[in-house]
Every structure is written in structure tokens, then in C-alpha cells.
Design a protein around this motif. Structure first.
Motif, PDB file in Angstrom:
ATOM      1  N   MET A 354       0.803  -1.309  -0.010  1.00  0.00           N
ATOM      2  CA  MET A 354      -0.063  -0.053   0.070  1.00  0.00           C
ATOM      3  C   MET A 354       0.750   1.309   0.101  1.00  0.00           C
ATOM      4  O   MET A 354       1.876   1.322   0.689  1.00  0.00           O
ATOM      5  N   ASN A 367      -5.014   2.301  -4.585  1.00  0.00           N
ATOM      6  CA  ASN A 367      -5.759   1.471  -3.509  1.00  0.00           C
ATOM      7  C   ASN A 367      -6.911   0.906  -3.719  1.00  0.00           C
ATOM      8  O   ASN A 367      -7.841   1.853  -4.139  1.00  0.00           O
ATOM      9  N   SER A 370     -10.442   2.422  -2.601  1.00  0.00           N
ATOM     10  CA  SER A 370     -10.844   3.860  -2.646  1.00  0.00           C
ATOM     11  C   SER A 370     -12.362   4.008  -3.030  1.00  0.00           C
ATOM     12  O   SER A 370     -12.951   4.882  -2.908  1.00  0.00           O
ATOM     13  N   ALA A 391      -1.862  -2.882  -2.512  1.00  0.00           N
ATOM     14  CA  ALA A 391      -2.530  -1.933  -3.614  1.00  0.00           C
ATOM     15  C   ALA A 391      -2.172  -2.806  -4.990  1.00  0.00           C
ATOM     16  O   ALA A 391      -1.676  -3.835  -4.853  1.00  0.00           O
TER      17      ALA A 391
END
Length: 509
Positions: A354, A367, A370, A391
Motif C-alpha cells: 500500500m 488503493n 478507494s 495496492a
């Protein structure tokens, strides 16, 4: 990236000001533009100076907007030309439609008639008697005829189904007056439906144009291929290639063909998503025999490689059913292409640790939490590789797919002349549609306070024209199937723009 977005936002804002209020006020456009852009300039300067190290005080962030909004309204009213009403345009996503009806009938219907005697009548006394006979008492009981500049407003009591009343009066007006008038059926501010007769500028324009073709396939193909080139060049930059057209540039492409494949994956995916979106609008408009142009792409040699695509609808929208179908067809058809492309791109992406917070529209790395819908699609594509602390380093096709979601979300915003504005207008009527648009803009503004990088777009959304242009028959309601489909579209909008709830993230990641 921030400066590029600021430039694009400034150009788009100037265009909106020029098209929406330049014709109704003497206040210089550049002053109005400066007031609209003032909050964005301040927030951008703060971001450039302090970055993530210092958060802008909430009072300053909101205060600039609170000051600039009434100042903008005051400047428009201060220089307002007597008797002017703002021009109203309607657009399908990036599509543009200008039919010349506007919302003036609705405004005029509630206006006082003290100067009625001084207004020249579009019809004479004999024609007024003929017009009265166009309203059968059993369908629409005509009570009075009100004359406005270039318009005849007929008020009365509706005594049948709205579609029956409109079609009956429309046929009678056409029988007695031919194509001289355009008939509009609207609800007034008091909730009572009324008829408006306007000069049929569309028929006059058609007579002048004759057999002149509306579509320009040569131009459409040229812009399509040019957009393929510009998006491919941007795709090369995404792949890490410096596009300078030197000998080294071509040698790099020749020695590493995978770089060109990655660029084409981005280019073809993005062009397909945008093209299918506009093709959905185009085919639906043609299905209802509306005069419309072919989809035209807008190529640019930087940013995303394109500003999108648009069509121009040159016919009035006959009713709310057609308005709904044309409005929703673009986002749905675009999404049908976006989701498979995004799933394929995510499956070929790489899971990475991340990162820290990134800039808006910066998808590498991304990410997945989101956005709610993106989290679900990422889990479907990557399975157990994706965890709550990971991520995604996006494949170029996945970047295009994410942009497709952004385009869909923007178009589904229930504000004025966006596709979502058409949808809520068709579902709930013009008056309630305006209220929903105002609430949506305020909610997006508050959401942008949580995510400050969304503030420029929230401000732009807030200054967009809120009123959607009425259909000719703007009273007849939709059927239950279309209402349900419209609610699903709004639910889809929330799934795209809202972050993944923590409880859902813990359950699926």
C-alpha cells in the motif's frame, strides 16, 4: 498533474461561463470566470506550497466558496440585460444538444402579466379562435391564453391522461397551423400542466438546410484515428517511454515491442469505452428518429490523450421516456465494455504494498478500497492475492478501465444536463430534478471536504447549469420498469464514487 488539471478545469469553466451567462449579463466573462476559479486557485496554491504537510483550515476552505458563490450571483444580476433569460443547453454526457426551447415557458408561466397589452401577439384574433378549438374540453379544458414574446401560453384543466392530451392537442395544432409552432407540455410551479406554443425554429432550419447531410463520417473517422494516435502516445508515457520522436525513441520501440503493446492496450481500451458510450447515445437517438451527428472524438496530445467524445442531437426530445432512454443508454453501454476491460486489466496487474496518498487520477499504484465497486472487481480478478494492506500496480488496460468508471460516475451525476440529470428529470419531472441536482452538488461538495483533491471538480459541478431542458411532453411519467432502471443507475453511481465501507473490506479482503 495538479497544474494540468488546473489548466483543463480553467478552460472548461470559461466555456461554461461563456455558454451559460455571457448572453444575459454585461459583466465581463473574465471577471465571472475569475470569481468561479478563485476557490480552486487558492486551494491549488495551498497544495503546491504545503502539499500534504499542512492541512488547509476548514474555515478558509469553505469560506472562499461561501464568498464566491453569492459574489458570482451578484455580478451576474448586477450586469443583467433587461428582459434576458439564460440560454439553456442539454447534453448527453459529453454530448451537446441545442433545440431552442429552453425553460423560458416555465419561468414565464409564473410571471406577472402586467405588461400583457404591450406584447405583440404571435397570432391574431382569428387564429386565437382557431387555437381555442384545438383544445377539446373533454381532454384539456382551456381557461385562458397568455401571450409572451415569441410564445403563446395556454392554461387550463387536464381532463385526460397527459399523453392523450398532448397527442390530441398536438395533432389539432398541426392540422390548423402546420409546422409553424412547436408544442410543449409542461408542469408549472403550481404543479398544474400547461401548453406552450413556440415558433418552430427546427422546421425553419430544416427548410434552410434542405438536403444538407447532418453527419460527417469523414470528420468522425479522422478524429477517431487521431485520437488513437494521441492516446497511444500517452500510453507510451504511462509505460515509461519519453515521447520525443528522436532516433532513440524509435530504437526503443523497435527493441522493446512490449512497450508499444502496453500503449495500445491503454489506447484501444480507452477509445472503445468512450466510443461505445457515445454510440449508445447515438443508436438510441436514431431509434427514436432524432436528428443527430455521429460521435466525434476530441484528441489532445497530453493528459489522457483525449477529452472524450460527443454527439449533437438536433431534434427536440419528444417526451420523458425518450429523454430517459437517450440519457441512460450511454452510461450503460459504456459500462458493459468498461467492466470486462477492467477485469482483464486487473487480472494482468501486479499486487504491491500500500502506497502513501496519491494525486487524483494517478492510478499507479492504486488503493482498491478507494471505491466500492473497484474493490469488488479487484477481488474477483485477483482473488487471494489481494489483501487489506495491498495496492495494485495497474496494467494499462486497467487504467483505461478505471477511467471508464470515472467517466461513468461523472455522467451519472444527477445534475442538470449530465446523463444523470436527464435520468432524474425523466423519473421525477423537471422541478424535482432541479432539487435533486442541488442536493447532489452539496453532497459532492461535502465529500470533497473529506478528499480535498476532489474540490476543483466539486466546484465545477456546483457552477454547472442546474436546469435540464424540458421535453416536448414533459408531463407524462415513466413506466415502472424505467423507474427501477433509473434507481439502479443511481445506486451504481454510489457504488463507483463511495469508498469501500470498513466492514465490507474486512469481509472480502
Amino acid at each position: 498533474m495538479t497544474l494540468v488539471l488546473l489548466l483543463l478545469l480553467g478552460l472548461l469553466t470559461y466555456y461554461i461561463v461563456q455558454r451559460s451567462v455571457a448572453g444575459i449579463t454585461r459583466t465581463p466573462v473574465w471577471i465571472l470566470w475569475l470569481v468561479m476559479m478563485a476557490p480552486t486557485f487558492l486551494w491549488s496554491i495551498w497544495d503546491l506550497v504545503y502539499g500534504q504537510s499542512k492541512q488547509m483550515p476548514l474555515e478558509l476552505m469553505v469560506g472562499t466558496f461561501v464568498v464566491c458563490l453569492p459574489l458570482y450571483w451578484f455580478l451576474v444580476q448586477w450586469g443583467r440585460r433587461p428582459g434576458s433569460t439564460p440560454p439553456v443547453e442539454s447534453s448527453n454526457g459529453q454530448a451537446a444538444q441545442k433545440v431552442g426551447t429552453g425553460t423560458a415557458p416555465l419561468q414565464e408561466a409564473g410571471a406577472p402579466g402586467a405588461e400583457k397589452a404591450s406584447i405583440p401577439r404571435p397570432i391574431d384574433k382569428e387564429e386565437e379562435a382557431i387555437l381555442q378549438n384545438c383544445f377539446p374540453w373533454s381532454v384539456y379544458y382551456l381557461q385562458n391564453i397568455d401571450y409572451r414574446p415569441q410564445a403563446v401560453i395556454c392554461r387550463g384543466q387536464l381532463r385526460s391522461q397527459p399523453n392523450v392530451a398532448y397527442e390530441t392537442v398536438k395533432e389539432n395544432v398541426k392540422t390548423h397551423f402546420g409546422d409553424r409552432f412547436l408544442l410543449i407540455f409542461q408542469e408549472g410551479l403550481n404543479g398544474k400542466p400547461f401548453f406552450v406554443l413556440l415558433p418552430n425554429l427546427q422546421a425553419q432550419l430544416a427548410d434552410r438546410e434542405g438536403d444538407k447531410p447532418l453527419t460527417r463520417p469523414g470528420l468522425a473517422l479522422f478524429l477517431f484515428f487521431l485520437t488513437l494516435i494521441t492516446t497511444t502516445l500517452v500510453g507510451l508515457e504511462i509505460a515509461g517511454v519519453l515521447v520525443d520522436f528522436s532516433d532513440g525513441f524509435f530504437q526503443t520501440l523497435a527493441s522493446k515491442p512490449n512497450l508499444l503493446n502496453s500503449a495500445l492496450a491503454y489506447s484501444l481500451s480507452l477509445v472503445a469505452i468512450l466510443g461505445i458510450h457515445e454510440l449508445g447515445h447515438y443508436l438510441t437517438a436514431r431509434h427514436y428518429q432524432l436528428r443527430t451527428t455521429l460521435p466525434y472524438f476530441i484528441p489532445i496530445p497530453f493528459f489522457l490523450g483525449t477529452f472524450g467524445a460527443f454527439i449533437q442531437v438536433r431534434s427536440p426530445i419528444p417526451n420523458r421516456k425518450v429523454l430517459f432512454d437517450v440519457g441512460i443508454s450511454g452510461p450503460l453501454t459504456g459500462l458493459i465494455v468498461t467492466i470486462p476491460i477492467l477485469l482483464w486489466g486487473l487480472a494482468h496487474s501486479t499486487v504491491v504494498p500500500m502506497p502513501a496518498a496519491s494525486e487524483m487520477l494517478d492510478f499507479n499504484p492504486l488503493n482498491p478500497q478507494s471505491f466500492f465497486l473497484l474493490t469488488i472487481l479487484s477481488k474477483l480478478a485477483l482473488g487471494s492475492q489481494l489483501t487489506a494492506t495491498s495496492a495494485i500496480q495497474l496494467h494499462p488496460a486497467a487504467i483505461a478501465g478505471c477511467l471508464g468508471l470515472v467517466v461513468t460516475a461523472l455522467n451519472l451525476m444527477p445534475v442538470g444536463q449530465l446523463d444523470g440529470g436527464h435520468i432524474v428529470h425523466a423519473m421525477f419531472g423537471q422541478r424535482i430534478g432541479v432539487v435533486i441536482g442541488q442536493i447532489a452538488r452539496i453532497l459532492v461538495l461535502f465529500l470533497s471536504l473529506i478528499q480535498p483533491r476532489l474540490l476543483p471538480w466539486a466546484v465545477l459541478l456546483f457552477f454547472m447549469p442546474i436546469v435540464d431542458e424540458p421535453a416536448l411532453n414533459d408531463v407524462s411519467e415513466l413506466d415502472n420498469r424505467r423507474d427501477f432502471l433509473g434507481l439502479l443507475a443511481l445506486a451504481l453511481l454510489l457504488m463507483i464514487i463511495l469508498p469501500t465501507p470498513a466492514i465490507v473490506a474486512r469481509a472480502i479482503l
